[in-house]
Scaffold this motif. Structure first.
Motif, PDB file in Angstrom:
ATOM      1  N   TYR A 248     -11.161 -20.947 -57.841  1.00  0.00           N
ATOM      2  CA  TYR A 248     -11.928 -20.916 -59.092  1.00  0.00           C
ATOM      3  C   TYR A 248     -13.312 -20.350 -58.807  1.00  0.00           C
ATOM      4  CZ  TYR A 248     -14.586 -22.755 -63.085  1.00  0.00           C
ATOM      5  OH  TYR A 248     -15.397 -22.895 -64.177  1.00  0.00           O
ATOM      6  N   GLY A 249     -13.739 -19.436 -59.642  1.00  0.00           N
ATOM      7  CA  GLY A 249     -15.106 -18.930 -59.539  1.00  0.00           C
ATOM      8  C   GLY A 249     -15.344 -18.043 -58.333  1.00  0.00           C
ATOM      9  N   ALA A 250     -14.248 -17.527 -57.735  1.00  0.00           N
ATOM     10  CA  ALA A 250     -14.429 -16.668 -56.555  1.00  0.00           C
ATOM     11  C   ALA A 250     -15.274 -15.472 -56.940  1.00  0.00           C
ATOM     12  CB  ALA A 250     -13.069 -16.208 -56.040  1.00  0.00           C
ATOM     13  N   ARG A 251     -16.199 -15.134 -56.076  1.00  0.00           N
ATOM     14  CA  ARG A 251     -17.072 -13.986 -56.348  1.00  0.00           C
ATOM     15  C   ARG A 251     -16.250 -12.718 -56.194  1.00  0.00           C
ATOM     16  NH1 ARG A 251     -22.450 -15.541 -57.797  1.00  0.00           N
ATOM     17  NH2 ARG A 251     -22.594 -17.704 -57.128  1.00  0.00           N
TER      18      ARG A 251
ATOM     19  N   GLU B 173     -25.920 -18.905 -64.559  1.00  0.00           N
ATOM     20  CA  GLU B 173     -25.562 -17.564 -64.109  1.00  0.00           C
ATOM     21  C   GLU B 173     -24.610 -16.880 -65.088  1.00  0.00           C
ATOM     22  OE1 GLU B 173     -23.608 -15.893 -60.031  1.00  0.00           O
ATOM     23  OE2 GLU B 173     -24.913 -17.627 -59.859  1.00  0.00           O
TER      24      GLU B 173
ATOM     25  N   GLU C 193     -15.538 -18.777 -65.977  1.00  0.00           N
ATOM     26  CA  GLU C 193     -15.614 -19.438 -64.678  1.00  0.00           C
ATOM     27  C   GLU C 193     -17.049 -19.426 -64.182  1.00  0.00           C
ATOM     28  OE1 GLU C 193     -12.944 -18.061 -61.695  1.00  0.00           O
ATOM     29  OE2 GLU C 193     -11.160 -18.361 -62.944  1.00  0.00           O
ATOM     30  N   ILE C 194     -17.524 -20.577 -63.746  1.00  0.00           N
ATOM     31  CA  ILE C 194     -18.846 -20.639 -63.131  1.00  0.00           C
ATOM     32  C   ILE C 194     -18.680 -20.178 -61.690  1.00  0.00           C
ATOM     33  CG2 ILE C 194     -20.743 -22.163 -62.474  1.00  0.00           C
ATOM     34  CD1 ILE C 194     -19.839 -23.947 -64.879  1.00  0.00           C
ATOM     35  N   PRO C 195     -19.404 -19.150 -61.273  1.00  0.00           N
ATOM     36  CA  PRO C 195     -19.130 -18.560 -59.955  1.00  0.00           C
ATOM     37  C   PRO C 195     -19.320 -19.550 -58.819  1.00  0.00           C
ATOM     38  CG  PRO C 195     -20.635 -17.203 -61.234  1.00  0.00           C
ATOM     39  CD  PRO C 195     -20.500 -18.488 -61.968  1.00  0.00           C
TER      40      PRO C 195
ATOM     41  N   ARG D  51      -6.508 -17.612 -54.682  1.00  0.00           N
ATOM     42  CA  ARG D  51      -7.838 -17.249 -55.182  1.00  0.00           C
ATOM     43  C   ARG D  51      -8.458 -18.505 -55.780  1.00  0.00           C
ATOM     44  NH1 ARG D  51     -10.165 -17.110 -59.928  1.00  0.00           N
ATOM     45  NH2 ARG D  51     -11.929 -15.712 -60.239  1.00  0.00           N
TER      46      ARG D  51
ATOM     47  N   GLY E 210     -22.586 -21.080 -57.572  1.00  0.00           N
ATOM     48  CA  GLY E 210     -23.621 -20.727 -58.549  1.00  0.00           C
ATOM     49  C   GLY E 210     -23.840 -21.807 -59.586  1.00  0.00           C
TER      50      GLY E 210
END
Ligand code: SF4
Ligand code: SF4
Lengths: 352, 448
Positions: free
Chosen positions: A342-345, B266, B257-259, A340, B262
């Motif tokens: 970092y920052g996975a939606r 956000e 976490e910054i998406p 996974r 994005g």
């Protein structure tokens, strides 16, 4: 000012690196294998030494030969062929005929490595390919075990060692009877367990005071040598750990069901080269997954398969096949275990 | 949520610990670099649109006067770094290896080089948010941490987003660099004023300065100056590369976490570099433009490595001479050793985004053979984004650039270089990824 003869070198970032080279890694694996080799020579005498030399030289010569054939710079200096050779020797019975050992070494590199495109492209652990080949070709020799610590092991070869090429090796039964200290049965602890229902003491297994393949009898020494590589950050401890975990869990399951019929987890872990395979064979970087979850799945699979093949299959050297199977499954395991990021939606973005 | 932080230091997972090489310059106070006889000011100083020159050949300009104006919102004006005469408006070598339009100024060395004092001083508290953001654009401000993204654009947070925290990035995680370290020690008042301005611009109630724990003297120096209401705090995070990446810093400090793909806004964050805010604090009250910046000059074969306040547009040749460079062959790097750009010529000038000039002599430039990937997993164990550089590298070799993007998150790679740093097979992974991104972009353009 303005040095016009000034030469500017250009690269792209990063400009600094800190990594051991591949050759350094492989050399360290060789160093870690040397104590094991020494111990096997101590146990089995000059036959073991000759066996180690035969496979290692055969692997290196094969590697060199194929590089020469294809006009490439020889890659024997990266020591990966030497590693395969040493690993291979340690999975063979100490009295294995040398000419067969040389064939095993050739097969390991030719079919296990070069065929796939050389270092980095092999799908299977080359040493195991070599071993599987000779297992099929010489089923008798590869299951003929000789006793450890025979009296004149440093002056006398095991009779089968020096068999001439394509000749049937001399029978060792008589010789074994002569040199064995106390009623050697010619069987490894695993075979004893499987075919005669005799359990070997786990402590003896751990220390290595048993019959078996040249380099895989002392679990303690294997762990120490493995720890050295882990310390140098050249061995991924997660693989051995997962293999052992997988073995213990599956062995525990059967042991729990019927302790009188199935061996204890400790026996499973310390016998039949499992420790050696877990630490040095399964951890072959190239043929095992790279993803964190994949590494665990791979290790667990190898451990569980080993137990199952040992208990229900006809072979005692189950772990070798378990690893080859794990190697084959590696690409699939990797596909389904991508990390996974970092920052996975949360929701996977649908592609419209 | 932030497991790593439960055990000790604030940090993020993965990353690397390169040697720091900072002691050469981190105790050296910033000194002013003299004016080079010729200054080359590229019109493209920032990400976005280049500025438009408004001067002509032969015109004399005064230090601080506007010489190029902003071309739209995604652009900032440029002010004259020196008093002198416009020699030419022509193309000149840039760091990328090409040539770009630039204003070339012959410095009037006898002119005293004073920036005219403003008629009146601005008080940011009297200004509206819009006025402040406009003022930030007018002083030609861009991110001084290296990206050179126009600061006023970052400050213009979309109306539907609320910023809860401003993060001020003082990590300076790249080896060798000490610019931000010096700025934080020497310009505390300006920095704090800049922080307040930034907080007002993005309407954030809270700000956190993040520094790596190799700069604890900064922590000690700044702490007494912080407001007692706790609106601005300073915190140490683990010294680890790339701690200074905004994604990593957000995670280390707040566990946020910054998406993927994005912006920080956000998740309610705005991230600025310390040097940027210190300059804003220094320039906004006077309404003066950004004409110089602190640069670390360091590396091999230098007699006077140090931190220099350098006029924008100073050519490397002048800089290296001044720092006493004696070598005959070297790599010149604009920025740090992990993410910096190679300069291809001594005529390349300093731009607003240049934080350092690093000289590595040929010992360091030795290249080993590239070997096949041996799947050692080192790269996976260091990638701060948790990508699979090994697989990405194999795909790049097979030219499957689309698969890299769609299945293996190529676009989340921010080219930090950790994977290349640890690869025993010496695979130039980052370079592969850069090429793949460029080719993908071209493909997307062609496909409309
Ligand atoms: S350069 Fe990209 S792939 Fe490599 S470690 Fe950094 S983020 Fe990961
Ligand atoms: S570090 Fe290099 S050799 Fe190791 S897995 Fe990554 S790409 Fe392959």
């Amino acid at each position: 000012m303005a040095k016009s003869d000034f030469k500017i070198d250009i690269r792209t970032s990063p400009y600094i690196r800190k990594a051991p080279t591949v050759a350094q890694i492989m050399r360290n694996v060789v160093y870690a294998l040397l104590p094991l080799a020494a111990y096997s020579v101590y146990q089995f005498g000059i036959s073991a030494l000759a066996l180690l030399l035969a496979t290692t030289l055969s692997c290196m010569a094969t590697e060199h030969f194929f590089c020469w054939m294809s006009g490439k710079k020889s890659t024997i200096l990266d020591a990966s062929a030497a590693v395969s050779g040493l690993l291979l020797a340690m999975t063979l019975p100490p009295g294995f005929p040398l000419w067969m050992a040389a064939i095993a070494g050739f097969t390991a590199i030719a079919m296990g490595k070069t065929l796939f495109g050389g270092l980095g492209f092999n799908v299977f652990n080359p040493a195991l390919v070599g071993r599987a080949f000779v297992q099929a070709a010489f089923p008798v020799s590869i299951t003929t075990w000789t006793p450890e610590l025979a009296v004149n092991r440093f002056v006398e070869f095991i009779p089968s060692t020096l068999a001439l090429p394509f000749m049937k090796p001399a029978a060792t039964a008589e010789w074994t009877a002569q040199v064995a200290v106390d009623g050697f049965s010619g069987a490894t602890p695993l075979a004893l367990m499987k075919f005669q229902g005799i359990m070997t003491d786990a402590y003896d297994l751990f220390i290595g005071n048993v019959a078996g393949s040249a380099g895989e009898t002392s679990s303690l020494l294997i762990l120490v040598c493995g720890a050295y590589l882990v310390y140098k950050n050249m061995l991924d401890w997660r693989i051995p750990a997962a293999v052992i975990f997988g073995t213990v869990i599956s062995a525990e399951l059967f042991y729990f069901l019927d302790p009188s019929k199935y061996p204890s987890p400790a026996f499973m872990v310390f016998s039949g080269g499992l420790m050696f395979a877990a630490v040095f064979m399964a951890s072959d970087m190239v043929a095992s997954p790279v993803t964190p979850l994949g590494i665990f799945v791979f290790g667990f699979l190898v451990g569980a398969l080993t137990v199952i093949i040992r208990l229900f299959g006809g072979l005692t050297e189950a772990v070798m096949y378990a690893i080859l199977f794990g190697n084959a499954a590696t690409p699939i395991i990797e596909t389904y275990t991508q990390p996974r990021i970092y920052g996975a939606r949360k929701k996977a973005k649908e592609k419209s | 949520m932030n497991l790593v932080n439960l055990f000790g230091k604030k940090t993020f997972p993965h990353g690397i610990h390169p040697d720091e090489y900072k002691t050469e310059t981190n105790a050296k106070p910033t000194r002013r670099l003299p004016f080079a006889p010729e200054i080359i000011v590229h019109l493209a100083q920032n990400i976005g649109k280049p500025a438009k020159a408004i001067v002509f050949k032969g015109q004399s300009v005064t230090r601080g006067e506007i010489i190029a104006e902003a071309d739209g919102f995604m652009s900032v004006p440029i002010h004259a770094p020196v008093t002198g005469i416009i020699k030419e408006i022509d193309i000149a070598p840039n760091a990328k290896g090409g040539k770009e339009p630039a204003i070339i100024i012959t410095t009037s060395l006898d002119s005293g080089q004073q920036v005219p004092e403003p008629d009146s001083y601005n008080d940011y508290q009297q200004m509206s948010r819009e006025e402040l953001i406009k003022a930030v654009q007018n002083i030609g401000m861009v991110g001084l941490g290296g990206a050179a993204f126009p600061t006023h654009v970052k400050m213009s947070v979309p109306a539907d987003r609320t910023i809860h925290t401003v993060l001020i990035n003082g990590c300076e995680c790249e080896p060798f660099l000490t610019t931000d370290h010096r700025v934080m020690l020497e310009n505390i008042d300006n920095l704090l004023l800049g922080i307040r301005i930034a907080m007002k611009c993005v309407a954030a109630p809270k700000a956190i300065i993040g520094i790596e724990d190799n700069k604890l003297n900064v922590l000690a120096a700044i702490k007494p100056h912080l407001p007692s209401d706790g609106s601005i705090t300073i915190e140490a995070v683990e010294t680890k590369y790339p701690q200074g990446a905004e994604k990593m810093l957000a995670y280390s400090l707040l566990g946020i976490e910054i998406p993927s793909g994005g912006l920080p806004s956000e998740v309610g964050l705005a991230v600025f570099n310390v040097a940027t805010l210190a300059e804003i604090g220094a320039l906004i009250p006077k309404g003066q433009g950004l004409i110089e910046r602190v640069i670390t000059i360091t590396g091999d074969d230098l007699e006077k490595p140090g931190n220099y306040l350098t006029p924008i547009g100073t050519p490397l040749r002048y800089l290296l001479d001044y720092a006493g460079f004696k070598g005959t062959e070297a790599e010149l790097i604009l920025g740090g050793p992990m993410m910096g750009m190679p300069a291809r010529s001594l005529d390349v000038p300093i731009t607003k985004g240049t934080g350092a000039v690093l000289v590595l002599d040929k010992r360091a430039t030795k290249n080993d053979d590239i070997l096949p990937c041996i799947k050692c997993t080192q790269c996976l164990q260091v990638c701060p984004i948790n990508l699979n550089p090994s697989e990405l590298g194999l795909l790049a070799a097979k030219r499957q650039y689309d698969v890299m993007e769609e299945k293996y998150h190529l676009n989340d790679c921010f080219e930090c270089g950790c994977c290349s740093y640890v690869c025993p097979s010496n695979i130039p992974l980052v370079q592969y990824f850069r090429i793949a991104k460029v080719l993908n972009r071209e493909r997307h353009l062609q496909n409309g």
